[in-house]
Design a protein around this motif. Sequence first.
Motif, PDB file in Angstrom:
ATOM      1  N   LEU A  28       0.858  -1.442   0.215  1.00 17.98           N
ATOM      2  CA  LEU A  28      -0.289  -0.199  -0.215  1.00 17.98           C
ATOM      3  C   LEU A  28       0.607   1.436   0.462  1.00 17.98           C
ATOM      4  N   GLN A  31       2.082   1.518  -3.552  1.00 16.78           N
ATOM      5  CA  GLN A  31       0.816   2.826  -4.709  1.00 16.78           C
ATOM      6  C   GLN A  31       0.992   4.178  -4.000  1.00 16.78           C
ATOM      7  N   GLN A  32       0.933   3.858  -2.837  1.00 16.71           N
ATOM      8  CA  GLN A  32       0.894   5.277  -2.257  1.00 16.71           C
ATOM      9  C   GLN A  32       1.786   6.408  -3.319  1.00 16.71           C
ATOM     10  N   ALA A  35       1.520   6.755  -6.967  1.00 14.74           N
ATOM     11  CA  ALA A  35       0.723   7.818  -6.711  1.00 14.74           C
ATOM     12  C   ALA A  35       0.851   8.976  -6.970  1.00 14.74           C
ATOM     13  N   GLN A  36       1.520   9.408  -6.032  1.00 12.94           N
ATOM     14  CA  GLN A  36       2.478  10.510  -5.451  1.00 12.94           C
ATOM     15  C   GLN A  36       3.204  11.038  -6.627  1.00 12.94           C
ATOM     16  N   VAL A  38       3.262   9.973 -10.054  1.00 11.42           N
ATOM     17  CA  VAL A  38       2.591   9.869 -10.924  1.00 11.42           C
ATOM     18  C   VAL A  38       1.473  11.163 -11.080  1.00 11.42           C
ATOM     19  N   ILE A  39       0.678  11.990 -10.478  1.00 10.50           N
ATOM     20  CA  ILE A  39       0.406  13.042  -9.390  1.00 10.50           C
ATOM     21  C   ILE A  39       0.948  14.270  -9.760  1.00 10.50           C
ATOM     22  N   GLN A  40       2.376  14.000  -9.467  1.00 12.62           N
ATOM     23  CA  GLN A  40       3.013  15.320  -9.692  1.00 12.62           C
ATOM     24  C   GLN A  40       3.562  15.464 -11.670  1.00 12.62           C
ATOM     25  N   ASP A  42       2.000  14.529 -14.027  1.00 13.41           N
ATOM     26  CA  ASP A  42       1.034  14.579 -14.163  1.00 13.41           C
ATOM     27  C   ASP A  42       0.546  16.472 -14.028  1.00 13.41           C
ATOM     28  N   LEU A  43       1.054  16.930 -12.982  1.00 11.19           N
ATOM     29  CA  LEU A  43       0.818  18.204 -13.030  1.00 11.19           C
ATOM     30  C   LEU A  43       1.490  19.378 -13.609  1.00 11.19           C
ATOM     31  N   TYR A  46       1.022  19.226 -17.600  1.00 12.05           N
ATOM     32  CA  TYR A  46      -0.496  20.247 -17.277  1.00 12.05           C
ATOM     33  C   TYR A  46      -0.362  21.380 -17.426  1.00 12.05           C
ATOM     34  N   ASN A  49       1.167  21.984 -20.565  1.00  9.17           N
ATOM     35  CA  ASN A  49       0.387  21.736 -21.417  1.00  9.17           C
ATOM     36  C   ASN A  49      -0.626  23.719 -21.491  1.00  9.17           C
ATOM     37  N   ASP A  53      -0.950  26.100 -24.382  1.00  6.97           N
ATOM     38  CA  ASP A  53      -1.812  26.475 -24.944  1.00  6.97           C
ATOM     39  C   ASP A  53      -1.979  27.699 -25.337  1.00  6.97           C
TER      40      ASP A  53
ATOM     41  N   ILE B 208      -6.122   6.684  -9.035  1.00 10.73           N
ATOM     42  CA  ILE B 208      -4.750   6.407  -8.606  1.00 10.73           C
ATOM     43  C   ILE B 208      -4.616   6.482  -6.844  1.00 10.73           C
ATOM     44  N   PRO B 210      -4.042   4.543  -3.391  1.00 15.06           N
ATOM     45  CA  PRO B 210      -4.928   3.205  -2.415  1.00 15.06           C
ATOM     46  C   PRO B 210      -6.397   4.265  -1.953  1.00 15.06           C
ATOM     47  N   TYR B 237      -0.607  14.996  -2.202  1.00 14.52           N
ATOM     48  CA  TYR B 237      -0.364  14.449  -3.613  1.00 14.52           C
ATOM     49  C   TYR B 237       1.245  16.240  -4.165  1.00 14.52           C
ATOM     50  N   TYR B 257      -8.310  16.868 -10.730  1.00 13.83           N
ATOM     51  CA  TYR B 257      -7.760  15.253  -9.405  1.00 13.83           C
ATOM     52  C   TYR B 257      -9.342  15.795  -8.663  1.00 13.83           C
ATOM     53  N   ARG B 345      -6.539  23.453 -25.018  1.00  9.86           N
ATOM     54  CA  ARG B 345      -7.018  23.354 -26.430  1.00  9.86           C
ATOM     55  C   ARG B 345      -7.732  22.707 -27.367  1.00  9.86           C
TER      56      ARG B 345
END
Lengths: 448, 403
Positions: A28, A31-32, A35-36, A38-40, A42-43, A46, A49, A53, B208, B210, B237, B257, B345
Amino acid sequence: MSNKEQTNDQPSNFQDLAAVNQRLAVALAEQQRIAQLVIQKDLELYTLNDTLDRQVNQLKVLQLMVNEVRSLNNRDKALRLMARRLVQELQFSAVVVLLGPPPFTVGVKYSYHEIDTDELKRLPVIIKAFEKKIVYVDRLASAGPDEQALGKVLHATSFVALPLQCHQKFYGVFICALDDPYLRLSEHDREFLEIVSNAIAGTIESLDLEERQHYIDSLKTEFISIASHQLRTPLSAIKWILKMILNGDLGPLNAEQATYIDKTYKSNERMIELVNDLLDSSRIEEGRLEYTLAEVDARLLVKEILDQYRVLIDRQGVIVETNVDSGEPAMILADHDNLILALTNLIDNAIKFTPKKQTIKILVDHDRSFVRITVKDTGIGISAEDQQQLFTKFFRADNAKRMQTHGTGLGLFIANNIIRKHKGRIKVESEIGVGTTVTCWLPPAKGS
Amino acid sequence: MFIQSSVGRSQEVDAFSAGQEAARQAMGGLKDKTPADIKLILVFSSVVFDQNKMLSGVRSITENIPLLGCSSAGEITTAGPSKKSVVVMAIATDSVTFNLAMGGNIKEDALAAGRTLAEGLKAVSSDGKLAIMLPDGLAGNGADIVRGLQQVLGENFPIVGGAAGDDFLFKETYEYYNDQVLTGVVIGAMLGGEMKIGIGVRHGWQPIGPPRKVTKSKGAVLYELDGKPAVQVYEEYFGKKAEELKSEPLARLAITYPLGLRIAHSDEYLIRDPITVGESGELTCAAEVPEGAEINLMMGSRENAIDAARQAAERCLEEIKEQGGNQVTTAIVFNCIARSKVLGRDAQKEIDAIKKVLGESAQLVGFYTYGEQAPIGAKNCSCGRSCKSEFCNETVVILGFGE
């Protein structure tokens, strides 16, 4: 089954459970952690992007602005269009262009809020901006009192004021503002706006030049018009006096006197012709040539011209073949006098530039639905190069100049204009030393 | 039996002109219809415009035709998404009836507000088949409003709609009811008569990390997850301190999120957007988060969002075909603002994907919302589809009318 065996099972079950729990906890936590991560990531993605844009949108708007403005010839319209694009397509809340030097005039003001431009014009930061001291406020809260004043007038929290400069000349100040409480102008935005202010300055400059050019042209046309009018009267007077003398009204003339007076009379006629041509062309340029349309038979127009030119044709010794004495009527909707003028110029050219004993063909017929008038000569011809400039004002081909030292170069310019005004088309085909064919197509009168 | 619509859009800076221009375009498209057949005007507008002036501009053209609408965080038409604009749709029909009603103040009592709206809708329509609701986006527990409606209309009564937005400022949202600009209330329309409708709902967000347990919550306020202050999940996060998270509305940072609740008997997640953070780290969400429930952090992507939109459009078209319709002529799109943020976009692509499925003859109107309402609940209805309407986030809801 002894107690001992039972007791021995329990610790191992507990141990298994404990081990499984332990592994679960680790899984766990892992996984945590993932996940952290991945989110960072992704941020980050973003944010990137988002910036991308923004910049792509800015580029798109810049391109739109520049393309649209290209076809405009009015400075105020151009400024308004550019301001609209910036405010509507990007996140800006207000665009103001002040035209300088101080005290400024407002070039354009485009905003969702009411902006007091009188106050804006007087602000010291704006005057300094015109003197090249760029204002860039990304957050109003941390700005000085002068900038705070500007922010208040613009109802904005983030803004720039840039001088409009092109080729060492300063045209005014470009102000762009943002009123979103959470967004602010970034360094990228500032760079973009600097490009925009250059584009705006460039547009102002080129439109100014165009305007000045038009003004100069209109002055020229006015001058020609006035001068020609003034010249007409004395020229007319000379004409009549000379006529009287030639007719013997002031006493008999001897042969020598008659010859010289005749020469003078002809020179005067040429001057009158020139003045009339100048007047016509200036009237055309100013759009003042008056048109009264009526149904006429094109053949009769040609006949009229040929009758007038009878003397000249005989003198030049050229042969004129025409079909206007027979055949069907060719009805068109035309202004009699102006179309006579246009066709006269064409026929005049044919006669002037065709050598003795050669033939000129003048035909009126139908081509598809149009009435077609063709003037075909076997004269000196026009080079391919000169054909390009044929309809330009004052243009005379070199070979024409050599053959006839006088001539205004306005004949074809006037003819072309008049034919176009009649919704017709004119075309010239020619070969040096062979001859020239001028064809006009005119729309038929309705119901014919 | 027909239902046809026409859409207009304007980006003028002057509020009155913008409203007028958009309305003019919309009405212009229905010039060949009998004026008496134009039954409903829908208006969605950015808050950059003075709302009263904008609405007056619209009404200067549409006059007394019943009008329903609200402020938005972005507008949608057949041409695609737009910002800082006013969009108007005029609907002409000889078979569908639209009857409007207004609910009460949401902040005071969200449940009661929903009930009042439902009672109002029932009173004006004898054969109501579907309700459209437009609640204020920032006033209270969205799920309670839906529940209030269901208490009066029945648990499986189809309810579709979107919560008003305000250009991502999270300050104040507005509702338009005929010639009035209101705030803090819920308004709606009851649809009756003969209609072929389809509803498509999808979000495309994935869980995403747990799951965590809601150890303390009250209504839409989430106090603790796994015994710790709820905001910590975002701190962990995002790597930001709680102070920073409190300076901007949390919604601006966290809306892409959100938190996801597993729906019973389904592998779908019901999504809840956190809107603000309180002093003790409690999160106020757009709708309730039940105590004892399991929650996952959810993540979206451009691809998944566009896919979801396409699936929603397909479902909508499917339903209309099941009722004997051939084509979709009119579609209302309630699209969560979070999707617009994730797509950037590519927001145009999402609308294009919807248009491609619905077909050339479909006219679209819609807006980016702070919450959506649609049937995605338990599949316990005899018709086989998920009938129970829920308040959702992150979804795209497409209500289509067919012929």
